[in-house]
Each structure stands twice: as C-alpha cells, then as structure tokens.
Design a protein around this motif. Structure first.
Motif, PDB file in Angstrom:
ATOM      1  N   LEU A 171       0.857  -1.200   0.000  1.00 42.49           N
ATOM      2  CA  LEU A 171       0.000   0.000   0.000  1.00 42.49           C
ATOM      3  C   LEU A 171       0.887   1.242   0.000  1.00 42.49           C
ATOM      4  O   LEU A 171       1.815   1.360   0.802  1.00 42.49           O
ATOM      5  CB  LEU A 171      -0.915   0.000   1.223  1.00 42.49           C
ATOM      6  CG  LEU A 171      -1.860  -1.213   1.325  1.00 42.49           C
ATOM      7  CD1 LEU A 171      -2.674  -1.146   2.614  1.00 42.49           C
ATOM      8  CD2 LEU A 171      -2.789  -1.284   0.118  1.00 42.49           C
ATOM      9  N   HIS A 172       0.580   2.162  -0.913  1.00 37.00           N
ATOM     10  CA  HIS A 172       1.364   3.384  -1.051  1.00 37.00           C
ATOM     11  C   HIS A 172       0.488   4.605  -0.786  1.00 37.00           C
ATOM     12  O   HIS A 172      -0.728   4.542  -0.918  1.00 37.00           O
ATOM     13  CB  HIS A 172       1.949   3.483  -2.470  1.00 37.00           C
ATOM     14  CG  HIS A 172       2.867   2.340  -2.808  1.00 37.00           C
ATOM     15  ND1 HIS A 172       3.808   1.844  -1.948  1.00 37.00           N
ATOM     16  CD2 HIS A 172       2.974   1.587  -3.934  1.00 37.00           C
ATOM     17  CE1 HIS A 172       4.456   0.848  -2.504  1.00 37.00           C
ATOM     18  NE2 HIS A 172       3.969   0.649  -3.713  1.00 37.00           N
ATOM     19  N   HIS A 182      -8.751  -2.670  -2.756  1.00 36.77           N
ATOM     20  CA  HIS A 182      -8.034  -3.908  -2.390  1.00 36.77           C
ATOM     21  C   HIS A 182      -7.920  -4.077  -0.885  1.00 36.77           C
ATOM     22  O   HIS A 182      -7.791  -5.185  -0.395  1.00 36.77           O
ATOM     23  CB  HIS A 182      -6.625  -3.907  -2.988  1.00 36.77           C
ATOM     24  CG  HIS A 182      -6.613  -3.986  -4.478  1.00 36.77           C
ATOM     25  ND1 HIS A 182      -6.666  -2.869  -5.284  1.00 36.77           N
ATOM     26  CD2 HIS A 182      -6.582  -5.043  -5.319  1.00 36.77           C
ATOM     27  CE1 HIS A 182      -6.662  -3.240  -6.546  1.00 36.77           C
ATOM     28  NE2 HIS A 182      -6.611  -4.543  -6.603  1.00 36.77           N
ATOM     29  N   ALA A 183      -7.918  -2.966  -0.170  1.00 43.31           N
ATOM     30  CA  ALA A 183      -7.738  -2.992   1.281  1.00 43.31           C
ATOM     31  C   ALA A 183      -8.870  -2.176   1.900  1.00 43.31           C
ATOM     32  O   ALA A 183      -8.732  -0.981   2.133  1.00 43.31           O
ATOM     33  CB  ALA A 183      -6.379  -2.411   1.649  1.00 43.31           C
ATOM     34  N   GLN A 238      -8.694   1.750   2.458  1.00 41.71           N
ATOM     35  CA  GLN A 238      -9.001   2.646   1.333  1.00 41.71           C
ATOM     36  C   GLN A 238     -10.367   3.332   1.405  1.00 41.71           C
ATOM     37  O   GLN A 238     -10.547   4.348   0.737  1.00 41.71           O
ATOM     38  CB  GLN A 238      -8.854   1.878   0.023  1.00 41.71           C
ATOM     39  CG  GLN A 238      -7.375   1.561  -0.304  1.00 41.71           C
ATOM     40  CD  GLN A 238      -7.242   0.655  -1.509  1.00 41.71           C
ATOM     41  OE1 GLN A 238      -7.772  -0.457  -1.519  1.00 41.71           O
ATOM     42  NE2 GLN A 238      -6.555   1.133  -2.539  1.00 41.71           N
ATOM     43  N   PHE A 239     -11.315   2.806   2.190  1.00 37.43           N
ATOM     44  CA  PHE A 239     -12.561   3.578   2.335  1.00 37.43           C
ATOM     45  C   PHE A 239     -12.289   4.825   3.189  1.00 37.43           C
ATOM     46  O   PHE A 239     -12.842   5.890   2.930  1.00 37.43           O
ATOM     47  CB  PHE A 239     -13.674   2.726   2.949  1.00 37.43           C
ATOM     48  CG  PHE A 239     -14.269   1.741   1.979  1.00 37.43           C
ATOM     49  CD1 PHE A 239     -14.863   2.174   0.800  1.00 37.43           C
ATOM     50  CD2 PHE A 239     -14.227   0.376   2.225  1.00 37.43           C
ATOM     51  CE1 PHE A 239     -15.402   1.280  -0.101  1.00 37.43           C
ATOM     52  CE2 PHE A 239     -14.762  -0.531   1.329  1.00 37.43           C
ATOM     53  CZ  PHE A 239     -15.350  -0.088   0.161  1.00 37.43           C
ATOM     54  N   THR A 296      -2.921   3.793  -2.677  1.00 34.40           N
ATOM     55  CA  THR A 296      -2.872   2.942  -3.877  1.00 34.40           C
ATOM     56  C   THR A 296      -2.227   1.600  -3.558  1.00 34.40           C
ATOM     57  O   THR A 296      -1.662   1.404  -2.483  1.00 34.40           O
ATOM     58  CB  THR A 296      -2.056   3.616  -4.993  1.00 34.40           C
ATOM     59  OG1 THR A 296      -0.748   3.893  -4.490  1.00 34.40           O
ATOM     60  CG2 THR A 296      -2.721   4.887  -5.468  1.00 34.40           C
ATOM     61  N   LEU A 297      -2.318   0.719  -4.546  1.00 35.64           N
ATOM     62  CA  LEU A 297      -1.697  -0.601  -4.450  1.00 35.64           C
ATOM     63  C   LEU A 297      -0.501  -0.620  -5.391  1.00 35.64           C
ATOM     64  O   LEU A 297      -0.542  -0.042  -6.485  1.00 35.64           O
ATOM     65  CB  LEU A 297      -2.710  -1.681  -4.860  1.00 35.64           C
ATOM     66  CG  LEU A 297      -2.264  -3.127  -4.672  1.00 35.64           C
ATOM     67  CD1 LEU A 297      -2.298  -3.501  -3.189  1.00 35.64           C
ATOM     68  CD2 LEU A 297      -3.157  -4.088  -5.452  1.00 35.64           C
TER      69      LEU A 297
END
Ligand SMILES: [Zn+2]
Length: 315
Positions: A57-58, A244-245, A249-250, A256-257
């Motif tokens: 995760l970035h 994805h996470a 991410q919500f 980002t991934l």
C-alpha cells in the motif's frame, strides 16, 4: 435400588449424549450469496482468498496502517491481510452474465480457484453462462476462465475493454518485461476464447446489453472497467479492483496498491466512483471486499464508510 441404578447409569447417559454430538464439519459453508436488483438476480461467488501485505500500500504513513486494520478486525499476519476473491453472476432474464472468472489455473494463490464449485453449489452450471465480462486481466480475474487450454465456460462470449486487451494480450516481445508473467496468465485464460472466435472488445461507456453498461474506471490497469447493472429502478455496480484494502481505502481513498499501473489515475477513479456510489445510492460488489463483497457506501466525515449487505430472503 432405583437410586443406586440412577447413580450407576448417570455417567453412561452422559457419555451417550456426548457421543451423539456430531464432529465439527470443519469446511466452510458453500460460498455464494444471492440478492435481487429489480428483475435481475445477482449471485456473489467466492473464489477464495489471498493475502495483501501492507508494504504494497502506497500513499500513507506505514505506521498509520496497523490501527486501521485492527479497527476493522481484519485477519492480518506477517504474510498480509486476508483478502477475498469474488466473482459476480447476474441473471438478467436474457443473459447469464459472469463478471470475472477467478484464479483457478494460475499457481499464484493456492487458496483460491473455487469459483466454479461455488457456482454449481449456487444452482447454475458453467455451461449456463453465455456472457463473461472481464473487469481487467490480472490472473485472479481471468485465469479461471480456461483450464489446460480449454474454455471452462464453453457457451460464453467473453467481453473486455479494447485498451485492456491491447495491453495484456499483445504477443510477447520482451522477456524482461516485468509484466510478462502477468501477460502470460492473461493469455492463458483468454486465448482459448480468442481461438474459438468468442472474444469481443468494446469502448468504455458502451451499453453491452439491456441494463448493462461498461463504466470507464481505468487506473488499476489500462482498460479497467466496472459494470453497471440496472433494472426496475435499482442498480448494482460490479466494481472490479477499485478497492483492495477495505480497512484502509474507504477511510483513505488516496491510498494505492503497488500493482496499480497508473497510481494517480487509480486514485482519481476510486474517488470519482466513491462519490457516484454515495450520490446514487447504488449497491456495489467488489472483487476483493470481504465476501460476499456487496454493500453500500456513505460519507463518513471527510472519508467514506462501507455498509455491508445483510443476508435476507429474496423478494
Ligand atoms: Zn484482483
């Protein structure tokens, strides 16, 4: 005498009751979940799971991630956070449409590849599927479409965005291309359909079938598509890999991934789609949200909160 007998028999009776308890089943219940969207029937299908490491995760301070994972009670260990792989089957009355085919056939994740077995358990057969819509061509979405060069969905025509096909299905030219292994997976899943003449491409925004529209959500991959299903005033959006996470991410849609091919565009796509989901109130299904991966979105301060669907009878 009776008292003595009762004393003697009591342990025996207790043992008989103990023996009557069946052993735990120790396998999960079948992985399907069904709901209605107007006249359409949506079935979520569990393909399995993978683990996503936080280092992938970035756009966030790494120290901020563990509290977010803990807050959502995620199953996280040194290999990463448990993350589902979901496909969605939509019966429109005219077509039986599968969105993404799971991971069977790729060796990437041994814990996945159960989509077809759960499709059967849900009451359908692979040969009932006449349309496959591909959100994008990463292995966990297309490997399961073919097995040993044979189409798993023999009656289906497969659809994907032009840009997605152009990128992933191009003939191998550079063996040092870091994406070549992924491209090989895409070809493995899709080339049997190309060979049979049942692979089609489209431009984003196309209405593919009555009530089925392809929305442009490129960013994770060059031709990533989310599919909107509308019937009777209700809507369901099959997101693909917009999230994805979920625990991260919500709350932080800017995260980002590693595998997002265009990181700024992936953020823009996610933020735009989140706003749309809140404003429209659409239900949606995510390929990597906790199974069945379906819910709604609401605003939560400056971010978003995911409201998971409830198991309920069909109308
Ligand atoms: Zn994926």
């Amino acid at each position: 005498m009776i008292a003595v007998l009762r004393r003697c028999l009591a342990p025996l009776v207790a043992v008989m009751f103990l023996a009557a308890t069946p052993a735990p089943v120790k396998t999960q219940a079948p992985g399907s979940y069904r709901m209605a969207v107007g006249a359409f029937e949506v079935t979520a299908l569990y393909d399995g799971n993978l683990r996503i490491g936080s280092q992938l995760l970035h756009g966030i301070d790494p120290a901020a991630i563990p509290p977010l994972l803990a807050r959502e009670f995620t199953d996280s260990n040194e290999k990463g956070t448990l993350t589902a792989i979901n496909g969605f089957l939509v019966n429109t009355g005219e077509h039986l449409i599968l969105v993404d085919g799971g991971n069977a056939g790729c060796s990437m994740y041994q814990t996945a590849g159960h989509l077809v077995e759960n499709l059967r358990a849900s009451g359908y057969r692979p040969e009932d599927v006449d349309v496959v819509l591909v959100t994008h061509m990463h292995g966990d979405h297309v490997c399961g479409l073919s097995k040993d060069g044979v189409r798993v969905f023999p009656k289906a025509t497969v659809y994907a965005a032009e840009a997605e096909a152009a990128y992933w299905l191009a003939p191998a030219t550079d063996p040092n291309d870091p994406n070549e292994k992924r491209k090989a997976n895409a070809r493995k899943g899709l080339s049997p359909y190309q060979a049979a003449g049942v692979f089609r491409t489209f431009k984003p925004g196309t209405v593919l079938f009555a009530g089925v529209t392809a929305l442009d959500t490129r960013g994770h991959t060059p031709g990533h598509i989310s599919y909107l299903f509308e019937s009777g005033g209700q809507a369901f959006l099959a997101l693909g890999d917009i999230v994805h996470a979920h625990a991260v991410q919500f709350a932080h849609p800017e995260v980002t991934l590693e595998f997002d091919s265009d990181q700024p565009m992936a953020v823009a796509a996610r933020k735009a789609l989140f706003e749309t989901l809140v404003q429209k109130g659409w239900s949606f299904g995510g390929a990597h949200l906790p199974f069945p991966g379906i819910g709604h979105l609401r605003k939560d301060g400056g971010a978003y909160a995911y409201v998971r669907i409830e198991y309920a009878p069909l109308p």
